[in-house]
Design a protein around this motif. Sequence first.
Motif, PDB file in Angstrom:
ATOM      1  N   UNK A 162       0.827  -1.202   0.000  1.00 40.62           N
ATOM      2  CA  UNK A 162       0.000   0.000   0.000  1.00 40.62           C
ATOM      3  C   UNK A 162       0.867   1.261   0.000  1.00 40.62           C
ATOM      4  N   UNK A 163       0.326   2.320  -0.596  1.00 47.91           N
ATOM      5  CA  UNK A 163       1.064   3.577  -0.709  1.00 47.91           C
ATOM      6  C   UNK A 163       1.081   4.261   0.648  1.00 47.91           C
ATOM      7  N   UNK A 164       2.240   4.755   1.030  1.00 52.02           N
ATOM      8  CA  UNK A 164       2.370   5.431   2.320  1.00 52.02           C
ATOM      9  C   UNK A 164       1.980   6.903   2.189  1.00 52.02           C
ATOM     10  N   UNK A 165       1.706   7.528   3.315  1.00 48.26           N
ATOM     11  CA  UNK A 165       1.293   8.937   3.330  1.00 48.26           C
ATOM     12  C   UNK A 165       2.373   9.859   2.773  1.00 48.26           C
ATOM     13  N   UNK A 166       3.664   9.685   3.128  1.00 46.13           N
ATOM     14  CA  UNK A 166       4.674  10.577   2.533  1.00 46.13           C
ATOM     15  C   UNK A 166       4.790  10.399   1.020  1.00 46.13           C
ATOM     16  N   UNK A 207       1.902  12.284  -0.549  1.00 48.47           N
ATOM     17  CA  UNK A 207       2.140  13.731  -0.488  1.00 48.47           C
ATOM     18  C   UNK A 207       3.122  14.170  -1.565  1.00 48.47           C
ATOM     19  N   UNK A 208       4.135  13.352  -1.817  1.00 46.39           N
ATOM     20  CA  UNK A 208       5.118  13.680  -2.854  1.00 46.39           C
ATOM     21  C   UNK A 208       4.454  13.707  -4.222  1.00 46.39           C
ATOM     22  N   UNK A 209       3.566  12.765  -4.483  1.00 41.31           N
ATOM     23  CA  UNK A 209       2.843  12.737  -5.759  1.00 41.31           C
ATOM     24  C   UNK A 209       1.945  13.967  -5.879  1.00 41.31           C
ATOM     25  N   UNK A 210       1.244  14.327  -4.805  1.00 40.22           N
ATOM     26  CA  UNK A 210       0.346  15.490  -4.835  1.00 40.22           C
ATOM     27  C   UNK A 210       1.121  16.794  -5.052  1.00 40.22           C
ATOM     28  N   UNK A 211       2.256  16.950  -4.377  1.00 38.42           N
ATOM     29  CA  UNK A 211       3.075  18.161  -4.543  1.00 38.42           C
ATOM     30  C   UNK A 211       3.584  18.248  -5.978  1.00 38.42           C
ATOM     31  N   UNK A 212       4.000  17.128  -6.539  1.00 37.11           N
ATOM     32  CA  UNK A 212       4.459  17.125  -7.933  1.00 37.11           C
ATOM     33  C   UNK A 212       3.350  17.499  -8.889  1.00 37.11           C
ATOM     34  N   UNK A 213       2.146  16.971  -8.660  1.00 35.81           N
ATOM     35  CA  UNK A 213       1.007  17.294  -9.515  1.00 35.81           C
ATOM     36  C   UNK A 213       0.652  18.772  -9.417  1.00 35.81           C
ATOM     37  N   UNK A 214       0.626  19.314  -8.202  1.00 34.98           N
ATOM     38  CA  UNK A 214       0.328  20.738  -8.029  1.00 34.98           C
ATOM     39  C   UNK A 214       1.395  21.617  -8.671  1.00 34.98           C
TER      40      UNK A 214
END
Length: 151
Positions: free
Chosen positions: A27-31, A34-41
Amino acid sequence: MKQAVFLLALLTAMHAHAATAPAAAAPVSAPGMMQVMVGLLLVLGVLIALAWSLKKMGAGKHAPSGALKIVGGINVGNRERILVVEVADQWIVVGVTASSINALSTMPRQDSLDLAPMTPLAKNFSVWLKQTIDRRNAQKSPSDPGSGNAH
């Protein structure tokens, strides 16, 4: 008998494949999320900044030089305008609304546009337009009954 041998071979192949197959993804971890979300933003922010800068620089709005020129215009309503557009050696008076564009009149290109009566908020534009159309109609021969404003 052939079927039993076939089933045994099939089961053996499936067991061998299962032993060499990678384990299920963790399963994908929270950090990591977050790294994927920051990259997308970050990517979306760069795209928005690029679109905004292109809009401010006016990319895509430029017509070929000398092909079309707006000589003057006036707002006659909330979403209606009258424009004088120069194309080659001809001026075209155009009515522009939210749903259509109509050619109102055409006239030969004039050397100078008398801007003096039109300066404060173009109050005398209608007078100038009427005089220009009247001059153009006076130049047409009176023997041609169909030479009105049929454009």
